[in-house]
Design a protein around this motif. Structure first.
Motif, PDB file in Angstrom:
ATOM      1  N   MET A  87       0.841  -1.194   0.000  1.00  0.00           N
ATOM      2  CA  MET A  87       0.000   0.000   0.000  1.00  0.00           C
ATOM      3  C   MET A  87       0.876   1.245   0.000  1.00  0.00           C
ATOM      4  O   MET A  87       1.856   1.336   0.730  1.00  0.00           O
ATOM      5  CB  MET A  87      -0.902   0.011   1.239  1.00  0.00           C
ATOM      6  N   THR A  88       0.545   2.212  -0.841  1.00  0.00           N
ATOM      7  CA  THR A  88       1.330   3.432  -0.968  1.00  0.00           C
ATOM      8  C   THR A  88       1.160   4.314   0.264  1.00  0.00           C
ATOM      9  O   THR A  88       0.041   4.518   0.743  1.00  0.00           O
ATOM     10  CB  THR A  88       0.912   4.215  -2.221  1.00  0.00           C
ATOM     11  N   THR A  89       2.264   4.838   0.786  1.00  0.00           N
ATOM     12  CA  THR A  89       2.237   5.676   1.975  1.00  0.00           C
ATOM     13  C   THR A  89       1.737   7.070   1.630  1.00  0.00           C
ATOM     14  O   THR A  89       2.237   7.701   0.695  1.00  0.00           O
ATOM     15  CB  THR A  89       3.649   5.786   2.591  1.00  0.00           C
ATOM     16  N   PRO A  90       0.768   7.582   2.370  1.00  0.00           N
ATOM     17  CA  PRO A  90       0.279   8.941   2.090  1.00  0.00           C
ATOM     18  C   PRO A  90       1.261   9.989   2.596  1.00  0.00           C
ATOM     19  O   PRO A  90       2.103   9.702   3.456  1.00  0.00           O
ATOM     20  CB  PRO A  90      -1.039   9.001   2.864  1.00  0.00           C
ATOM     21  N   PRO A  91       1.171  11.212   2.110  1.00  0.00           N
ATOM     22  CA  PRO A  91       2.015  12.281   2.633  1.00  0.00           C
ATOM     23  C   PRO A  91       1.610  12.639   4.059  1.00  0.00           C
ATOM     24  O   PRO A  91       0.445  12.478   4.444  1.00  0.00           O
ATOM     25  CB  PRO A  91       1.739  13.444   1.671  1.00  0.00           C
ATOM     26  N   ASP A  92       2.575  13.123   4.823  1.00  0.00           N
ATOM     27  CA  ASP A  92       2.335  13.558   6.204  1.00  0.00           C
ATOM     28  C   ASP A  92       1.904  15.026   6.170  1.00  0.00           C
ATOM     29  O   ASP A  92       2.745  15.924   6.082  1.00  0.00           O
ATOM     30  CB  ASP A  92       3.604  13.374   7.030  1.00  0.00           C
ATOM     31  N   VAL A  93       0.624  15.270   6.225  1.00  0.00           N
ATOM     32  CA  VAL A  93       0.085  16.630   6.149  1.00  0.00           C
ATOM     33  C   VAL A  93       0.227  17.317   7.501  1.00  0.00           C
ATOM     34  O   VAL A  93      -0.110  16.739   8.544  1.00  0.00           O
ATOM     35  CB  VAL A  93      -1.394  16.606   5.714  1.00  0.00           C
ATOM     36  N   VAL A  94       0.705  18.561   7.488  1.00  0.00           N
ATOM     37  CA  VAL A  94       0.865  19.350   8.716  1.00  0.00           C
ATOM     38  C   VAL A  94      -0.389  20.162   9.001  1.00  0.00           C
ATOM     39  O   VAL A  94      -0.905  20.164  10.127  1.00  0.00           O
ATOM     40  CB  VAL A  94       2.092  20.276   8.610  1.00  0.00           C
ATOM     41  N   ARG A  95      -0.897  20.855   7.968  1.00  0.00           N
ATOM     42  CA  ARG A  95      -2.039  21.755   8.190  1.00  0.00           C
ATOM     43  C   ARG A  95      -2.576  22.257   6.857  1.00  0.00           C
ATOM     44  O   ARG A  95      -1.908  22.144   5.812  1.00  0.00           O
ATOM     45  CB  ARG A  95      -1.622  22.960   9.043  1.00  0.00           C
ATOM     46  N   SER A  96      -3.776  22.837   6.907  1.00  0.00           N
ATOM     47  CA  SER A  96      -4.261  23.618   5.779  1.00  0.00           C
ATOM     48  C   SER A  96      -3.376  24.846   5.653  1.00  0.00           C
ATOM     49  O   SER A  96      -3.094  25.527   6.650  1.00  0.00           O
ATOM     50  CB  SER A  96      -5.721  24.022   6.002  1.00  0.00           C
ATOM     51  N   ALA A  97      -2.918  25.158   4.456  1.00  0.00           N
ATOM     52  CA  ALA A  97      -1.881  26.177   4.302  1.00  0.00           C
ATOM     53  C   ALA A  97      -2.333  27.407   3.531  1.00  0.00           C
ATOM     54  O   ALA A  97      -2.031  28.534   3.926  1.00  0.00           O
ATOM     55  CB  ALA A  97      -0.649  25.579   3.618  1.00  0.00           C
ATOM     56  N   TYR A  98      -3.006  27.219   2.410  1.00  0.00           N
ATOM     57  CA  TYR A  98      -3.535  28.378   1.692  1.00  0.00           C
ATOM     58  C   TYR A  98      -4.604  27.944   0.707  1.00  0.00           C
ATOM     59  O   TYR A  98      -4.708  26.776   0.328  1.00  0.00           O
ATOM     60  CB  TYR A  98      -2.429  29.174   0.999  1.00  0.00           C
ATOM     61  N   ALA A  99      -5.404  28.901   0.301  1.00  0.00           N
ATOM     62  CA  ALA A  99      -6.381  28.714  -0.775  1.00  0.00           C
ATOM     63  C   ALA A  99      -6.072  29.712  -1.873  1.00  0.00           C
ATOM     64  O   ALA A  99      -5.682  30.854  -1.590  1.00  0.00           O
ATOM     65  CB  ALA A  99      -7.801  28.917  -0.268  1.00  0.00           C
ATOM     66  N   GLN A 100      -6.219  29.299  -3.125  1.00  0.00           N
ATOM     67  CA  GLN A 100      -6.098  30.217  -4.253  1.00  0.00           C
ATOM     68  C   GLN A 100      -7.456  30.339  -4.922  1.00  0.00           C
ATOM     69  O   GLN A 100      -8.011  29.350  -5.407  1.00  0.00           O
ATOM     70  CB  GLN A 100      -5.055  29.735  -5.262  1.00  0.00           C
ATOM     71  N   LEU A 101      -7.993  31.563  -4.902  1.00  0.00           N
ATOM     72  CA  LEU A 101      -9.292  31.855  -5.479  1.00  0.00           C
ATOM     73  C   LEU A 101      -9.130  32.652  -6.760  1.00  0.00           C
ATOM     74  O   LEU A 101      -8.247  33.515  -6.852  1.00  0.00           O
ATOM     75  CB  LEU A 101     -10.145  32.670  -4.497  1.00  0.00           C
ATOM     76  N   VAL A 102      -9.966  32.371  -7.734  1.00  0.00           N
ATOM     77  CA  VAL A 102     -10.020  33.187  -8.949  1.00  0.00           C
ATOM     78  C   VAL A 102     -11.055  34.278  -8.725  1.00  0.00           C
ATOM     79  O   VAL A 102     -12.194  34.002  -8.334  1.00  0.00           O
ATOM     80  CB  VAL A 102     -10.396  32.343 -10.173  1.00  0.00           C
ATOM     81  N   VAL A 103     -10.657  35.518  -8.953  1.00  0.00           N
ATOM     82  CA  VAL A 103     -11.547  36.666  -8.817  1.00  0.00           C
ATOM     83  C   VAL A 103     -11.591  37.408 -10.145  1.00  0.00           C
ATOM     84  O   VAL A 103     -10.633  37.375 -10.913  1.00  0.00           O
ATOM     85  CB  VAL A 103     -11.081  37.611  -7.679  1.00  0.00           C
ATOM     86  N   THR A 104     -12.693  38.081 -10.411  1.00  0.00           N
ATOM     87  CA  THR A 104     -12.850  38.737 -11.716  1.00  0.00           C
ATOM     88  C   THR A 104     -12.391  40.190 -11.717  1.00  0.00           C
ATOM     89  O   THR A 104     -12.162  40.753 -12.782  1.00  0.00           O
ATOM     90  CB  THR A 104     -14.316  38.671 -12.179  1.00  0.00           C
ATOM     91  N   ASP A 105     -12.277  40.794 -10.539  1.00  0.00           N
ATOM     92  CA  ASP A 105     -11.839  42.187 -10.433  1.00  0.00           C
ATOM     93  C   ASP A 105     -10.878  42.274  -9.264  1.00  0.00           C
ATOM     94  O   ASP A 105     -11.282  42.242  -8.094  1.00  0.00           O
ATOM     95  CB  ASP A 105     -13.047  43.106 -10.226  1.00  0.00           C
ATOM     96  N   LEU A 106      -9.573  42.408  -9.576  1.00  0.00           N
ATOM     97  CA  LEU A 106      -8.554  42.370  -8.546  1.00  0.00           C
ATOM     98  C   LEU A 106      -8.623  43.578  -7.614  1.00  0.00           C
ATOM     99  O   LEU A 106      -8.365  43.464  -6.406  1.00  0.00           O
ATOM    100  CB  LEU A 106      -7.166  42.275  -9.197  1.00  0.00           C
ATOM    101  N   ALA A 107      -9.000  44.732  -8.142  1.00  0.00           N
ATOM    102  CA  ALA A 107      -9.100  45.932  -7.311  1.00  0.00           C
ATOM    103  C   ALA A 107     -10.214  45.782  -6.281  1.00  0.00           C
ATOM    104  O   ALA A 107     -10.047  46.148  -5.106  1.00  0.00           O
ATOM    105  CB  ALA A 107      -9.333  47.163  -8.186  1.00  0.00           C
ATOM    106  N   LYS A 108     -11.364  45.265  -6.694  1.00  0.00           N
ATOM    107  CA  LYS A 108     -12.466  45.056  -5.758  1.00  0.00           C
ATOM    108  C   LYS A 108     -12.098  43.991  -4.729  1.00  0.00           C
ATOM    109  O   LYS A 108     -12.455  44.102  -3.548  1.00  0.00           O
ATOM    110  CB  LYS A 108     -13.731  44.657  -6.507  1.00  0.00           C
ATOM    111  N   MET A 168     -12.644  17.698  10.338  1.00  0.00           N
ATOM    112  CA  MET A 168     -11.437  16.889  10.469  1.00  0.00           C
ATOM    113  C   MET A 168     -10.201  17.769  10.516  1.00  0.00           C
ATOM    114  O   MET A 168     -10.170  18.857   9.955  1.00  0.00           O
ATOM    115  CB  MET A 168     -11.355  15.869   9.330  1.00  0.00           C
ATOM    116  N   TYR A 169      -9.163  17.275  11.201  1.00  0.00           N
ATOM    117  CA  TYR A 169      -8.016  18.137  11.512  1.00  0.00           C
ATOM    118  C   TYR A 169      -6.695  17.395  11.407  1.00  0.00           C
ATOM    119  O   TYR A 169      -6.629  16.177  11.570  1.00  0.00           O
ATOM    120  CB  TYR A 169      -8.158  18.708  12.927  1.00  0.00           C
ATOM    121  N   ARG A 170      -5.640  18.166  11.155  1.00  0.00           N
ATOM    122  CA  ARG A 170      -4.256  17.755  11.351  1.00  0.00           C
ATOM    123  C   ARG A 170      -3.592  18.653  12.403  1.00  0.00           C
ATOM    124  O   ARG A 170      -2.957  18.160  13.318  1.00  0.00           O
ATOM    125  CB  ARG A 170      -3.480  17.809  10.037  1.00  0.00           C
ATOM    126  N   LYS A 171      -3.717  19.967  12.263  1.00  0.00           N
ATOM    127  CA  LYS A 171      -3.281  20.824  13.366  1.00  0.00           C
ATOM    128  C   LYS A 171      -4.229  20.606  14.536  1.00  0.00           C
ATOM    129  O   LYS A 171      -5.315  20.045  14.378  1.00  0.00           O
ATOM    130  CB  LYS A 171      -3.218  22.293  12.946  1.00  0.00           C
TER     131      LYS A 171
END
Length: 341
Positions: A1-22, A186-189
């Protein structure tokens, strides 16, 4: 069985926005995120407690959507493990060399996970100036850090099994009378959650949760939007959750992305920590004070993109939540005179 990565925490989200100034006005000026990096197509933001390059990236695009979620893993070898693990699952996998992806992030792997979400795993990230005691720079909601992701998925048991296999613990659930699973946290941190699952059409992003230090900063956020006549950005709250016990406020950004301002949850780091199980008929689960949930909060969410930037098709929920009117976060509306007890 393949070993999963050892996750530390949620780190960031990247969102697409239509107007960067707003988007800059909403996230930096009003919520108080620190701008770590910007160019003509994106902003990299972080909270005052965070010592890494960013916890939120806003990328300009034509369709408002989730570009990807990102988890930090413990070692560089865990990036390799993530590649092997998701390849063995038969999932789309893409290596992202340092400098080719998000600014500040080193070598990474992006995948479409078994739930249909675009997820990145990385270890290396640029360090950032310590801002914890730069009170002169604080403004808006005084966001301290990223806390969690909440995702809409049609199959909660499958989501639970996937994240359990990645080594996540469970802090709380919403369950039916026959222990059918409506939602889970569910959590890691060592807090209530890094990720929560909302039953519903998906894959979609329900919200990004960001933490403040004190409940008065949650209230101040609502006051700030009211004072500049932008109160329509407030969707729900302020209030206190039953699940997590956190004090909260939900807002929608100019593109409709939902953010939760969040504080006062609890420690989950003991090795014998047991999940707290809420019954779906307990009216306090959605709001500890029994306040109603508006329809948009449990019906609307952000679409997600695949590794090539195309919208991922949405599937309907396996479990019919309408019978008990459970909403996002597993917190729904119970009609009068239909509550148990």
């Amino acid at each position: 069985m393949t070993t999963p990565p050892d996750v530390v925490r949620s780190a960031y989200a990247q969102l697409v926005v239509t107007d960067l100034a707003k988007a800059r006005w909403f996230w930096a000026d009003m919520l108080g995120f620190h701008i770590q990096y910007e160019d003509e197509s994106r902003l990299c933001l972080r909270g005052t407690d965070e010592l890494t390059h960013h916890s939120l990236v806003l990328r300009k695009g034509e369709i408002a959507a989730l570009d990807h979620l990102a988890y930090r893993v413990r070692t560089s070898e865990d990036v390799d493990r993530a590649e092997h693990y998701f390849t063995a699952l038969g999932r789309p996998v893409r290596r992202v060399p340092a400098g080719a992806g998000t600014p500040g992030v080193g070598d990474a792997v992006r995948v479409i996970d078994p739930l249909g979400f675009p997820v990145e795993f990385f270890h290396d990230i640029e360090r950032a100036e310590r801002l914890i005691q730069r009170y002169d720079l604080r403004r808006g909601a005084e966001i301290a850090r990223l806390d969690h992701f909440n995702i809409c998925t049609p199959d909660i048991p499958a989501a639970y099994a996937h994240y359990e296999a990645l080594g996540f613990g469970c802090s709380e659930t919403i369950e039916g009378d026959e222990h059918e699973l409506y939602a889970a946290w569910m959590y890691r941190k060592q807090t209530v959650h890094d990720v929560a699952f909302t039953g519903g059409a998906g894959p979609r992003l329900h919200h990004v949760g960001v933490a403040t230090h004190e409940s008065h900063q949650v209230l101040r956020t609502a006051d700030l939007f009211g004072s500049v006549r932008k109160e329509h950005h407030i969707e729900r709250g302020p209030g206190r959750h039953g699940v997590s016990n956190a004090f909260y406020l939900y807002l929608r950004d100019p593109d409709g992305h939902r953010v939760e301002i969040y504080t006062s949850d609890y420690y989950t780091g003991d090795p014998d920590h047991e999940p707290y199980r809420w019954n779906v008929h307990d009216d306090r689960r959605r709001d500890f004070w029994g306040n109603a949930v508006i329809e948009s909060w449990y019906k609307e969410a952000s679409p997600v993109l695949d590794l090539d930037g195309r919208p991922v098709p949405v599937a309907e929920a396996v479990l019919d939540e309408s019978a008990v009117q459970v909403g996002a976060d597993g917190l729904g509306i119970v009609e009068p005179n239909k509550q148990d007890g």
